[in-house]
Design a protein around this motif. Structure first.
Motif, PDB file in Angstrom:
ATOM      1  N   LEU A  95      35.414   9.205  41.535  1.00 18.98           N
ATOM      2  CA  LEU A  95      35.191  10.263  42.537  1.00 18.98           C
ATOM      3  C   LEU A  95      36.519  10.899  42.953  1.00 18.98           C
ATOM      4  CD1 LEU A  95      32.360   8.810  44.783  1.00 18.98           C
ATOM      5  CD2 LEU A  95      32.327  10.987  43.586  1.00 18.98           C
ATOM      6  N   GLU A  96      37.572  10.040  43.066  1.00 19.03           N
ATOM      7  CA  GLU A  96      38.888  10.576  43.448  1.00 19.03           C
ATOM      8  C   GLU A  96      39.370  11.561  42.373  1.00 19.03           C
ATOM      9  OE1 GLU A  96      41.477   7.271  43.998  1.00 19.03           O
ATOM     10  OE2 GLU A  96      40.800   6.937  46.054  1.00 19.03           O
ATOM     11  N   HIS A  97      39.238  11.083  41.100  1.00 19.20           N
ATOM     12  CA  HIS A  97      39.675  11.914  39.984  1.00 19.20           C
ATOM     13  C   HIS A  97      38.862  13.202  39.946  1.00 19.20           C
ATOM     14  CE1 HIS A  97      40.782  13.083  35.937  1.00 19.20           C
ATOM     15  NE2 HIS A  97      39.495  13.131  35.616  1.00 19.20           N
ATOM     16  N   PHE A  98      37.567  13.019  40.146  1.00 13.70           N
ATOM     17  CA  PHE A  98      36.636  14.131  40.088  1.00 13.70           C
ATOM     18  C   PHE A  98      36.937  15.157  41.187  1.00 13.70           C
ATOM     19  CE2 PHE A  98      32.578  15.293  42.216  1.00 13.70           C
ATOM     20  CZ  PHE A  98      32.145  16.254  41.329  1.00 13.70           C
ATOM     21  N   SER A  99      37.157  14.671  42.434  1.00 12.95           N
ATOM     22  CA  SER A  99      37.385  15.625  43.522  1.00 12.95           C
ATOM     23  C   SER A  99      38.725  16.346  43.318  1.00 12.95           C
ATOM     24  CB  SER A  99      37.319  14.949  44.894  1.00 12.95           C
ATOM     25  OG  SER A  99      38.192  13.875  44.914  1.00 12.95           O
ATOM     26  N   TYR A 100      39.720  15.595  42.764  1.00 11.57           N
ATOM     27  CA  TYR A 100      41.010  16.240  42.522  1.00 11.57           C
ATOM     28  C   TYR A 100      40.832  17.360  41.495  1.00 11.57           C
ATOM     29  CZ  TYR A 100      45.799  16.942  41.031  1.00 11.57           C
ATOM     30  OH  TYR A 100      47.003  17.520  40.709  1.00 11.57           O
ATOM     31  N   ALA A 101      40.145  17.006  40.368  1.00 12.28           N
ATOM     32  CA  ALA A 101      39.959  18.001  39.303  1.00 12.28           C
ATOM     33  C   ALA A 101      39.118  19.179  39.784  1.00 12.28           C
ATOM     34  CB  ALA A 101      39.279  17.325  38.116  1.00 12.28           C
ATOM     35  N   LEU A 102      38.126  18.866  40.613  1.00 15.33           N
ATOM     36  CA  LEU A 102      37.238  19.932  41.109  1.00 15.33           C
ATOM     37  C   LEU A 102      38.022  20.915  41.978  1.00 15.33           C
ATOM     38  CD1 LEU A 102      34.317  20.974  41.396  1.00 15.33           C
ATOM     39  CD2 LEU A 102      34.134  19.594  43.454  1.00 15.33           C
ATOM     40  N   ILE A 103      38.820  20.342  42.887  1.00 13.45           N
ATOM     41  CA  ILE A 103      39.604  21.207  43.779  1.00 13.45           C
ATOM     42  C   ILE A 103      40.527  22.085  42.928  1.00 13.45           C
ATOM     43  CG2 ILE A 103      41.445  21.179  45.534  1.00 13.45           C
ATOM     44  CD1 ILE A 103      39.994  18.547  46.542  1.00 13.45           C
ATOM     45  N   HIS A 104      41.137  21.425  41.920  1.00 14.49           N
ATOM     46  CA  HIS A 104      42.049  22.161  41.040  1.00 14.49           C
ATOM     47  C   HIS A 104      41.312  23.312  40.362  1.00 14.49           C
ATOM     48  CE1 HIS A 104      44.268  22.847  37.287  1.00 14.49           C
ATOM     49  NE2 HIS A 104      45.324  22.678  38.083  1.00 14.49           N
ATOM     50  N   ASP A 105      40.099  23.019  39.835  1.00 16.22           N
ATOM     51  CA  ASP A 105      39.356  24.046  39.107  1.00 16.22           C
ATOM     52  C   ASP A 105      38.782  25.123  40.003  1.00 16.22           C
ATOM     53  OD1 ASP A 105      39.766  22.890  36.560  1.00 16.22           O
ATOM     54  OD2 ASP A 105      37.850  23.830  35.986  1.00 16.22           O
ATOM     55  N   LEU A 106      38.499  24.737  41.241  1.00 11.44           N
ATOM     56  CA  LEU A 106      37.937  25.737  42.168  1.00 11.44           C
ATOM     57  C   LEU A 106      39.009  26.730  42.613  1.00 11.44           C
ATOM     58  CD1 LEU A 106      35.562  23.691  44.509  1.00 11.44           C
ATOM     59  CD2 LEU A 106      34.929  25.604  43.054  1.00 11.44           C
ATOM     60  N   ARG A 107      40.273  26.293  42.524  1.00 11.28           N
ATOM     61  CA  ARG A 107      41.339  27.172  43.006  1.00 11.28           C
ATOM     62  C   ARG A 107      41.492  28.408  42.112  1.00 11.28           C
ATOM     63  NH1 ARG A 107      46.565  23.853  44.388  1.00 11.28           N
ATOM     64  NH2 ARG A 107      47.287  25.896  45.105  1.00 11.28           N
ATOM     65  N   ALA A 108      41.208  28.273  40.788  1.00 11.55           N
ATOM     66  CA  ALA A 108      41.384  29.415  39.869  1.00 11.55           C
ATOM     67  C   ALA A 108      40.488  30.592  40.277  1.00 11.55           C
ATOM     68  CB  ALA A 108      41.122  28.970  38.451  1.00 11.55           C
ATOM     69  N   PRO A 109      39.137  30.412  40.375  1.00 11.08           N
ATOM     70  CA  PRO A 109      38.327  31.571  40.813  1.00 11.08           C
ATOM     71  C   PRO A 109      38.676  32.035  42.219  1.00 11.08           C
ATOM     72  CG  PRO A 109      36.974  29.589  40.612  1.00 11.08           C
ATOM     73  CD  PRO A 109      38.304  29.257  40.048  1.00 11.08           C
ATOM     74  N   LEU A 110      39.072  31.089  43.066  1.00  9.17           N
ATOM     75  CA  LEU A 110      39.416  31.456  44.437  1.00  9.17           C
ATOM     76  C   LEU A 110      40.655  32.357  44.456  1.00  9.17           C
ATOM     77  CD1 LEU A 110      37.983  30.653  47.015  1.00  9.17           C
ATOM     78  CD2 LEU A 110      39.788  28.992  47.429  1.00  9.17           C
ATOM     79  N   ARG A 111      41.639  31.952  43.598  1.00  7.91           N
ATOM     80  CA  ARG A 111      42.866  32.769  43.514  1.00  7.91           C
ATOM     81  C   ARG A 111      42.518  34.167  42.990  1.00  7.91           C
ATOM     82  NH1 ARG A 111      46.029  28.284  41.958  1.00  7.91           N
ATOM     83  NH2 ARG A 111      45.598  28.754  39.784  1.00  7.91           N
ATOM     84  N   ALA A 112      41.611  34.204  41.989  1.00  8.09           N
ATOM     85  CA  ALA A 112      41.197  35.496  41.426  1.00  8.09           C
ATOM     86  C   ALA A 112      40.554  36.349  42.510  1.00  8.09           C
ATOM     87  CB  ALA A 112      40.224  35.263  40.280  1.00  8.09           C
ATOM     88  N   ILE A 113      39.651  35.722  43.299  1.00 12.98           N
ATOM     89  CA  ILE A 113      38.971  36.477  44.374  1.00 12.98           C
ATOM     90  C   ILE A 113      40.022  37.057  45.336  1.00 12.98           C
ATOM     91  CG2 ILE A 113      37.466  36.208  46.408  1.00 12.98           C
ATOM     92  CD1 ILE A 113      35.820  34.209  44.715  1.00 12.98           C
ATOM     93  N   THR A 114      41.001  36.202  45.710  1.00 14.82           N
ATOM     94  CA  THR A 114      42.029  36.671  46.665  1.00 14.82           C
ATOM     95  C   THR A 114      42.817  37.835  46.074  1.00 14.82           C
ATOM     96  OG1 THR A 114      42.247  34.313  47.114  1.00 14.82           O
ATOM     97  CG2 THR A 114      43.769  35.757  48.277  1.00 14.82           C
ATOM     98  N   SER A 115      43.256  37.695  44.812  1.00 14.11           N
ATOM     99  CA  SER A 115      44.082  38.753  44.203  1.00 14.11           C
ATOM    100  C   SER A 115      43.303  40.064  44.109  1.00 14.11           C
ATOM    101  CB  SER A 115      44.522  38.372  42.808  1.00 14.11           C
ATOM    102  OG  SER A 115      44.982  37.076  42.789  1.00 14.11           O
ATOM    103  N   TYR A 116      42.041  39.964  43.579  1.00  6.51           N
ATOM    104  CA  TYR A 116      41.256  41.203  43.423  1.00  6.51           C
ATOM    105  C   TYR A 116      40.959  41.829  44.778  1.00  6.51           C
ATOM    106  CZ  TYR A 116      40.759  40.066  38.483  1.00  6.51           C
ATOM    107  OH  TYR A 116      41.026  39.792  37.177  1.00  6.51           O
ATOM    108  N   SER A 117      40.743  40.991  45.794  1.00  7.91           N
ATOM    109  CA  SER A 117      40.469  41.548  47.129  1.00  7.91           C
ATOM    110  C   SER A 117      41.703  42.323  47.613  1.00  7.91           C
ATOM    111  CB  SER A 117      40.163  40.457  48.150  1.00  7.91           C
ATOM    112  OG  SER A 117      39.329  39.531  47.596  1.00  7.91           O
ATOM    113  N   ASP A 118      42.921  41.746  47.330  1.00  7.18           N
ATOM    114  CA  ASP A 118      44.175  42.431  47.736  1.00  7.18           C
ATOM    115  C   ASP A 118      44.265  43.804  47.074  1.00  7.18           C
ATOM    116  OD1 ASP A 118      44.797  40.320  49.265  1.00  7.18           O
ATOM    117  OD2 ASP A 118      46.290  39.451  47.883  1.00  7.18           O
TER     118      ASP A 118
END
Ligand code: ADP
Length: 531
Positions: free
Chosen positions: A293-316
């Protein structure tokens, strides 16, 4: 003083002799050869007086033989016996006799002993009768006898075995001890050493204990193995104490069968070990789950950041350029939408994976063919491919869990139709084979294939071999397949030829349908199969 002494004995004053006879506690009478009482001592006369026997001169002058012969009612038999004995003495002119008899009064119990002996004086024959009150002796004897009877009854009824060991020999054993040692009767037990009934390894410790008890020590209970007469062995607990047995020191050993106690102890130890094993297993499982679960949550957070970063950049970009370049702003909005969708997929798959980690998947017989058909019919993405997904007939039952199997096959089938070059029509075949009572199911496609070096890593979280724009996905599907299959005791693997297609396989224990039994044989999966 009624004693009649005719002459003085040489060197002994007659008066002293009279006093001596009067001082005796016995009632003494002297008869002549006709049986007539010629003299009585003080005790005799006092007794006659006290009992009011109606003798004149305390009986002196009366014929004792006649009194005996005429006796009536209670005591008449003893009187006649005494008469016979006196006549015998008179006839043989020698010897003695002794008769014990009771003479109870309404107030008290009394026992007497009458001794008769021949005495010659001045060429005349006399019979000396001495009555002695033996009541205290008889009462003490009776008490002793009764107490011994009570003791024996207690020992015989005792649920404990009791053995008396005296001078290296068994002097007594109660019924429980004999049953415990499986001896036929007392003869098999008596006069043998108790050590004969012990396994060799226990003899020394019991001998030591017996010695300590003989020296006055009082050791607590001990355990040993009793060797029975039939050769079998039984665990016992025993305690030894020093007693007096027939006037000599002896060891009384009290023993009991502790088979049941030993069984309970070993059961308890077994359960304790089992419990510890289970706790260890569960702790290890839990630790593994936490790590995953620790590994999974770390990887998930890491993977969720990519679309989130994209959303932030495109919104800018939109904030800066929407007024000057509305067409581009629209394009960015679509990209934001895609990123949000990807996040949604990631979250959905992540939830599915965590469900697989957390949930219990009890196994039971599952009809695999029905399960796969149901999947194909209920998902529109599979229905679109209709005849291009072929499922073999007569799928067997397997030992599994419906929701784990659904997760497994929905992901494999989805990948089989997804990872196919765009110009190629996907063709999927689902078939099975029996491998030593394990059912191996193949999901074969005609897709892009998987390079050899990635055939293991693709089953880990977020491992993707392709660009998302070519083949969208989260990289969680195969991790879910592996975890779900392993949770129900199965295995997973893949064979592939790059550019030509892949053959994923999953294996589960075979299981007969519920209610159908194999003749004369249990299910090969024993306890795990509930079919
Ligand atoms: P996703 O399908 O979401 O990408 P998976 O965990 O299901 O993630 O698969 C991991 C990776 O394994 C995929 O990205 C893909 O590269 C590869 N893969 C899975 N199934 C197939 C298949 N049938 N053919 C070729 N490659 C596959």
């Amino acid at each position: 003083m009624k004693a009649v002494i005719q002459d003085e004995s040489p060197g002994y004053p007659a008066d002293l002799l009279k006093e001596t006879i009067d001082a005796l506690p016995d009632h003494i009478a002297v008869l002549n050869s006709e049986g007539r009482i010629v003299a009585v001592n003080k005790r005799w006369s006092k007794f006659a007086q006290k009992e009011n026997l109606g003798y004149e001169h305390y009986g002196v002058g009366q014929n004792y033989l006649e009194v005996c012969d005429k006796a009536q009612g209670f005591g008449s038999e003893i009187a006649r016996l005494v008469g016979r004995k006196i006549r015998e003495l008179i006839f043989t002119q020698r010897g003695t006799f002794r008769v014990e008899y009771d003479c109870h009064s309404p107030r008290e119990e009394r026992w007497f002993q009458l001794c008769g002996s021949v005495c010659h004086y001045n060429n005349a024959l006399f019979i000396v009768l001495a009555h002695q009150n033996i009541t205290p002796l008889m009462i003490a004897e009776r008490r002793l006898r009764e107490s011994e009877e009570r003791y024996r009854a207690l020992l015989e009824l005792s649920p404990f075995g009791v053995i008396v060991h005296q001078e290296e020999r068994i002097a007594y054993a109660n019924g429980t001890a004999m049953r415990l040692a499986r001896v036929e009767g007392e003869a098999d037990f008596m006069n043998r050493e108790i050590y004969d009934f012990l396994v060799p390894t226990d003899k020394e410790q019991v001998q030591d204990k017996v010695q300590r008890v003989l020296l006055g020590d009082r050791p607590g209970p001990s355990e040993a193995i009793l060797l029975r007469a039939d050769g079998s062995e039984v665990p016992i607990e025993f305690q030894a104490v020093l007693i007096q047995w027939r006037g000599r020191p002896a060891i009384q050993v009290i023993l009991q069968d502790i088979t049941e106690r030993k069984r309970q102890q070993s059961d308890m130890l077994w359960h304790k070990a089992k419990l510890e094993e289970t706790i260890e297993e569960r702790t290890a499982k839990l630790r593994e789950t936490v790590e995953e679960l620790e590994h999974f949550s770390y990887a998930l957070i890491h993977d969720l950041r990519a679309p989130l970063r994209a959303i932030t950049s495109y919104s800018d970009f939109i904030a800066l350029e929407s007024s000057t370049d509305p067409a581009r702003a629209h394009e960015y909005l679509l990209k934001i939408q895609q990123s949000a969708l990807r996040m949604d997929h990631l979250i959905t798959d992540a939830l599915n994976y965590s469900k697989i980690l957390r949930h219990e998947f009890p196994t039971q017989a599952v009809p695999l063919g029905t399960l796969i058909q149901g999947l194909l019919e209920s998902y529109p993405e599979f229905q679109r491919h209709g005849e291009n997904i072929k499922v073999a007939k007569d799928f067997p039952w397997v030992l599994g869990n419906e929701s784990a199997l659904t997760e497994c096959f929905s992901n494999l089938l989805r990948n089989a139709i997804k990872f196919v070059p765009p110009e190629r029509e996907p063709k999927v075949v689902v078939r099975w084979e029996n491998r030593n009572d394990m059912i191996r199911v193949w999901v074969e496609d005609n897709g892009i294939g998987i390079p050899r070096e990635s055939r293991e890593s693709i089953f880990s979280m977020f491992q993707r071999l392709n660009k998302p724009e070519d083949y969208p996905g989260t990289g969680i599907g195969l991790a879910i397949v592996k975890k779900a299959v392993e949770r129900i005791g199965g295995r997973v693997g893949v064979e592939s030829e790059v550019g030509k297609g892949s053959r994923f396989w999953v294996e589960f224990p075979a299981c007969r349908p519920p209610g159908r039994k194999r003749p004369n044989s249990a299910c090969v999966h024993g306890k795990r199969c509930i079919a």
